[in-house]
Scaffold this motif. Structure first.
Motif, PDB file in Angstrom:
ATOM      1  N   ASN A   1      22.374   1.321  34.065  1.00  0.00           N
ATOM      2  CA  ASN A   1      23.092   1.711  35.327  1.00  0.00           C
ATOM      3  C   ASN A   1      22.244   2.930  35.818  1.00  0.00           C
ATOM      4  OD1 ASN A   1      24.984   1.853  37.391  1.00  0.00           O
ATOM      5  ND2 ASN A   1      25.608   3.719  36.263  1.00  0.00           N
ATOM      6  N   LEU A   2      21.569   2.933  36.889  1.00  0.00           N
ATOM      7  CA  LEU A   2      20.629   3.750  37.290  1.00  0.00           C
ATOM      8  C   LEU A   2      21.514   4.526  38.456  1.00  0.00           C
ATOM      9  CD1 LEU A   2      17.871   4.675  37.467  1.00  0.00           C
ATOM     10  CD2 LEU A   2      17.248   3.759  39.690  1.00  0.00           C
ATOM     11  N   GLU A   3      21.768   5.739  38.081  1.00  0.00           N
ATOM     12  CA  GLU A   3      22.713   6.754  39.229  1.00  0.00           C
ATOM     13  C   GLU A   3      21.719   7.467  39.871  1.00  0.00           C
ATOM     14  OE1 GLU A   3      26.256   8.479  37.550  1.00  0.00           O
ATOM     15  OE2 GLU A   3      27.157   6.411  38.052  1.00  0.00           O
ATOM     16  N   GLY A   4      21.864   7.421  41.317  1.00  0.00           N
ATOM     17  CA  GLY A   4      21.066   8.181  42.067  1.00  0.00           C
ATOM     18  C   GLY A   4      20.059   7.498  42.926  1.00  0.00           C
ATOM     19  N   VAL A   5      19.245   8.322  43.528  1.00  0.00           N
ATOM     20  CA  VAL A   5      18.282   7.667  44.600  1.00  0.00           C
ATOM     21  C   VAL A   5      16.967   7.983  43.919  1.00  0.00           C
ATOM     22  CG1 VAL A   5      17.555   7.856  46.822  1.00  0.00           C
ATOM     23  CG2 VAL A   5      19.848   8.150  46.448  1.00  0.00           C
ATOM     24  N   ILE A   6      15.933   7.247  44.338  1.00  0.00           N
ATOM     25  CA  ILE A   6      14.605   7.317  43.917  1.00  0.00           C
ATOM     26  C   ILE A   6      13.905   7.856  44.982  1.00  0.00           C
ATOM     27  CG2 ILE A   6      12.509   6.344  42.862  1.00  0.00           C
ATOM     28  CD1 ILE A   6      14.054   4.409  41.339  1.00  0.00           C
ATOM     29  N   LEU A   7      13.091   8.867  44.929  1.00  0.00           N
ATOM     30  CA  LEU A   7      12.396   9.480  46.158  1.00  0.00           C
ATOM     31  C   LEU A   7      10.820   9.654  45.810  1.00  0.00           C
ATOM     32  CD1 LEU A   7      15.046  11.865  47.549  1.00  0.00           C
ATOM     33  CD2 LEU A   7      14.452   9.773  48.473  1.00  0.00           C
TER      34      LEU A   7
ATOM     35  N   GLU B   1      15.121   3.468  49.986  1.00  0.00           N
ATOM     36  CA  GLU B   1      13.931   4.115  49.212  1.00  0.00           C
ATOM     37  C   GLU B   1      13.723   3.760  47.802  1.00  0.00           C
ATOM     38  OE1 GLU B   1      11.049   6.225  49.634  1.00  0.00           O
ATOM     39  OE2 GLU B   1      11.423   5.768  51.974  1.00  0.00           O
ATOM     40  N   THR B   2      15.118   3.733  47.316  1.00  0.00           N
ATOM     41  CA  THR B   2      15.188   3.328  45.805  1.00  0.00           C
ATOM     42  C   THR B   2      14.662   1.828  45.677  1.00  0.00           C
ATOM     43  OG1 THR B   2      17.329   4.838  45.550  1.00  0.00           O
ATOM     44  CG2 THR B   2      16.832   3.051  44.015  1.00  0.00           C
ATOM     45  N   LEU B   3      15.206   0.896  46.837  1.00  0.00           N
ATOM     46  CA  LEU B   3      14.561  -0.444  46.384  1.00  0.00           C
ATOM     47  C   LEU B   3      13.387  -0.673  46.699  1.00  0.00           C
ATOM     48  CD1 LEU B   3      17.476  -2.284  48.527  1.00  0.00           C
ATOM     49  CD2 LEU B   3      17.676  -1.929  46.235  1.00  0.00           C
ATOM     50  N   ARG B   4      12.790   0.092  47.485  1.00  0.00           N
ATOM     51  CA  ARG B   4      11.172   0.116  47.818  1.00  0.00           C
ATOM     52  C   ARG B   4      10.501   0.771  46.418  1.00  0.00           C
ATOM     53  NH1 ARG B   4       7.473   3.530  47.705  1.00  0.00           N
ATOM     54  NH2 ARG B   4       8.917   5.094  47.851  1.00  0.00           N
ATOM     55  N   ALA B   5      10.879   1.667  45.905  1.00  0.00           N
ATOM     56  CA  ALA B   5      10.376   2.068  44.740  1.00  0.00           C
ATOM     57  C   ALA B   5      10.504   1.287  43.627  1.00  0.00           C
ATOM     58  CB  ALA B   5      10.838   3.597  44.163  1.00  0.00           C
ATOM     59  N   LEU B   6      11.428   0.580  43.280  1.00  0.00           N
ATOM     60  CA  LEU B   6      11.714  -0.373  42.055  1.00  0.00           C
ATOM     61  C   LEU B   6      11.066  -1.485  42.458  1.00  0.00           C
ATOM     62  CD1 LEU B   6      15.659   0.040  41.839  1.00  0.00           C
ATOM     63  CD2 LEU B   6      13.729   0.838  40.172  1.00  0.00           C
ATOM     64  N   ASP B   7      10.681  -2.056  43.780  1.00  0.00           N
ATOM     65  CA  ASP B   7      10.165  -3.167  44.012  1.00  0.00           C
ATOM     66  C   ASP B   7       8.441  -3.172  43.640  1.00  0.00           C
ATOM     67  OD1 ASP B   7      12.207  -4.859  44.499  1.00  0.00           O
ATOM     68  OD2 ASP B   7      12.297  -4.224  46.751  1.00  0.00           O
ATOM     69  N   GLU B   8       8.056  -1.682  44.134  1.00  0.00           N
ATOM     70  CA  GLU B   8       6.846  -1.408  44.076  1.00  0.00           C
ATOM     71  C   GLU B   8       6.313  -1.374  42.428  1.00  0.00           C
ATOM     72  OE1 GLU B   8       4.397   2.684  44.744  1.00  0.00           O
ATOM     73  OE2 GLU B   8       5.444   1.875  46.570  1.00  0.00           O
ATOM     74  N   ALA B   9       7.323  -0.916  41.668  1.00  0.00           N
ATOM     75  CA  ALA B   9       7.227  -0.583  40.045  1.00  0.00           C
ATOM     76  C   ALA B   9       7.338  -2.157  39.303  1.00  0.00           C
ATOM     77  CB  ALA B   9       8.034   0.345  39.500  1.00  0.00           C
ATOM     78  N   GLY B  10       7.839  -3.199  40.311  1.00  0.00           N
ATOM     79  CA  GLY B  10       8.097  -4.452  39.423  1.00  0.00           C
ATOM     80  C   GLY B  10       9.233  -4.445  38.704  1.00  0.00           C
TER      81      GLY B  10
END
Length: 563
Positions: A347-353, A401-410
């Motif tokens: 469970n990832l709590e927070g925003v990835i920037l 932004e979080t979705l973009r970072a996760l997608d970029e990391a696969g």
């Protein structure tokens, strides 16, 4: 030519198939001679032993195993013995049903030894005499001449433990819970650290596979919870052909060894043929042990194993300790030692920037992209749930932004009402709590709960839900109601988060239909052990669509990093 019924009974006896409760008359060997071999061909046993030769042995001592006696599943019998064979035992207690109702008392045993197609097996005379001292419930009997619940074990036993002596016990169907408790107490005088308890049990009987699967899941959930009350309430033969053996095994393991069960196989006789079988038998292989750090967790390639963990945030104080020399390595090594590098969902709590502003307040959770992506990959994270109260801490743009970072990391992700599809398993993310700072709660509507309804009923569904109150380990009436609604929509497992403290046990709901862990607490989160706790849930998914769950306590990784 043999009459048809004689042929049927012969095949039932040889293969250990369920059938009429009758058998040939009991015949005692002359004098004190061993019982003669029950099976004539060693090939079946040798082939089964060879089929599991590459399955790892348990690297921690087992105190019990549960295996079938139906030799259609001979490979599963071998699997249980193989897992235990890394250690030596002086004595093996075999708990079996009295299939043909030949004991005059509640239980039978014997001082005689046995010859098998792979070699002899001796009885532990001293231990048997101690058991027979309870003459009001245990008798000396020759029923073992034809009792396949014991005889099917013996060639495997000779192969894996040739030096061990046995105490066979056949249990009457007439025995009830009070009688099981009496036998358990009598066995305590026999069972010690040099003893392996072998429970010879076939599970769901006489049902088509789709019904048997439901009964199997109820049994697995009662086992996972370690619920003696729940096991005692199981029905015979719908759940197992010897509920008493399962109860006694579970009780002795808990009280003598502090051991927990680990089911490593569950399948059904339907899986062994492409033709429809109206009346099936199902099988379970369970290992019992006090599984501690470093346990190698034997598994078959055909089964899928996943781990669910609680709250994760790589920002605030957690970021400061993870960038210290060696801290991230120590944490990763500790986690992978528990998961065996198998897939992990958190469970990832927070925003990835890309860059976290220094002025951001402590209650707005944000984490740097490079650190988050690196740690998630190193931990073999196969999915992150964003169905929680911190995913929108910076609004829709922060979520994007979080979705973009996760997608970029696969790294796969799933949010409110969304499904993460894994091999053999669907996880659905749900949250009953709105974004941090909002007072909106009770978000889970019937429409959102309906996301648990999936067309393919053979794929189990797990609800990964954010709910409850911080630092409370008990559900409120709201969570109890929601769990009931999730069960009615077919969820096999309900796993919760948000309270920052972990539940201590798996709870079976509605007779075992569902296994619930109210809260996994924290995983990688900047709170001390004084305030928080965490666990990881192992999900072992079997091809027939059943799941066995195991709760694993976690250290406080935040404090580990501060030392």
């Amino acid at each position: 030519m043999w009459p048809v019924m004689a042929i049927v009974l012969f095949l039932l006896c040889i293969l250990g198939l369920p059938g009429p409760a009758q058998a040939a008359p009991v015949v005692c060997p002359p004098g004190n001679e061993n019982f003669p071999p029950f099976y004539d061909d060693a090939t079946l046993f040798k082939d089964a032993i060879a089929s599991v030769a590459n399955v790892p042995l348990s690297n921690q001592r087992l105190t019990g195993i549960t295996v079938p006696h139906h030799l259609l599943a001979a490979d599963l019998v071998a699997l249980g013995f193989q897992a235990a064979s890394g250690f030596r035992y002086k004595r093996i207690v075999i708990l079996s049903p009295d299939h043909f109702h030949k004991t005059h008392m509640l239980y039978a045993t014997t001082l005689r030894g046995f010859d098998t197609v792979l070699g002899p097996v001796a009885a532990d005379g001293d231990a048997v005499r101690l058991l027979e001292a309870h003459g009001d419930m245990v008798e000396e009997s020759c029923l073992f001449d034809k009792e396949h619940g014991v005889r099917a074990m013996l060639p495997f036993l000779h192969h894996y433990f040739p030096e061990a002596k046995i105490v066979p016990v056949a249990m009457s169907v007439k025995a009830k819970r009070g009688d099981w408790d009496r036998l358990a107490e009598a066995l305590k005088a026999i069972v010690d650290r040099d003893t392996l308890i072998v429970e010879s049990t076939d599970f769901s009987h006489y049902l088509p596979q789709h019904e048997s699967r439901l009964f199997d899941q109820q049994t697995l959930n009662m086992l996972a919870a370690g619920s003696l009350e729940g096991i005692a309430a199981l029905r015979q033969p719908d759940h197992a052909d010897s509920v008493g053996a399962l109860y006694i095994q579970t009780r002795l393991q808990r009280e003598l060894f502090g051991a927990q069960p680990l089911v490593v196989a569950n399948e059904n006789s339907q899986e062994h043929t492409s033709d429809y079988v109206e009346r099936t038998t199902s099988y379970v292989v369970a290992l019992f042990g006090a599984f501690g750090p470093g346990f190698n967790n034997p598994a078959r390639p055909k089964d899928s194993i996943y781990y669910l963990a609680g709250d994760v945030n790589f920002g605030r104080a957690m970021r400061k300790i993870l960038v210290r020399d060696g801290v991230a390595d120590r944490i990763v090594d500790s986690v992978l030692a528990l998961t065996g590098s198998r897939p992990l969902i958190v469970n990832l709590e927070g925003v990835i920037l890309p860059n976290v502003p220094e002025a951001i307040d402590d209650m707005t959770l944000a984490m740097p992209q490079d650190l988050a992506a690196s740690m998630l990959k190193r931990l073999h994270v196969a999915g992150v749930s964003l169905a929680n109260n911190h995913a929108y801490d910076l609004g829709p743009s922060g979520y994007a932004e979080t979705l973009r970072a996760l997608d970029e990391a696969g790294i796969p992700h799933f949010g409110q009402g969304e499904t993460l599809a894994l091999a053999g398993l669907d996880l659905v993310g749900l949250t009953d709590i709105d974004t941090n700072g909002s007072r909106n709660t009770d978000l889970l509507t019937p429409a959102l709960l309906d996301r648990l309804l999936h067309e393919n009923a053979e794929r189990p569904v797990v609800a990964f839900v954010h709910w409850g109150r911080e630092y409370k380990t008990e559900p409120s009436p709201r969570e109890e109601m929601l769990a009931g609604e999730m069960r009615l929509r077919g969820a096999s497992v309900i796993v919760g988060g948000h309270p920052h403290v972990s539940s201590e046990a798996i709870v079976p709901l509605a007779g075992g239909d569902v296994a619930e862990v109210y809260s996994l607490g924290n995983f990688l989160f900047d709170q001390s052990a004084e305030r928080s706790s965490g666990s990881m849930l192992e999900l072992r998914v079997f091809p027939q669509g059943t799941i066995f769950t195991r709760l694993i306590p976690l250290p406080n990784y935040f404090e580990m990093g501060r030392k």
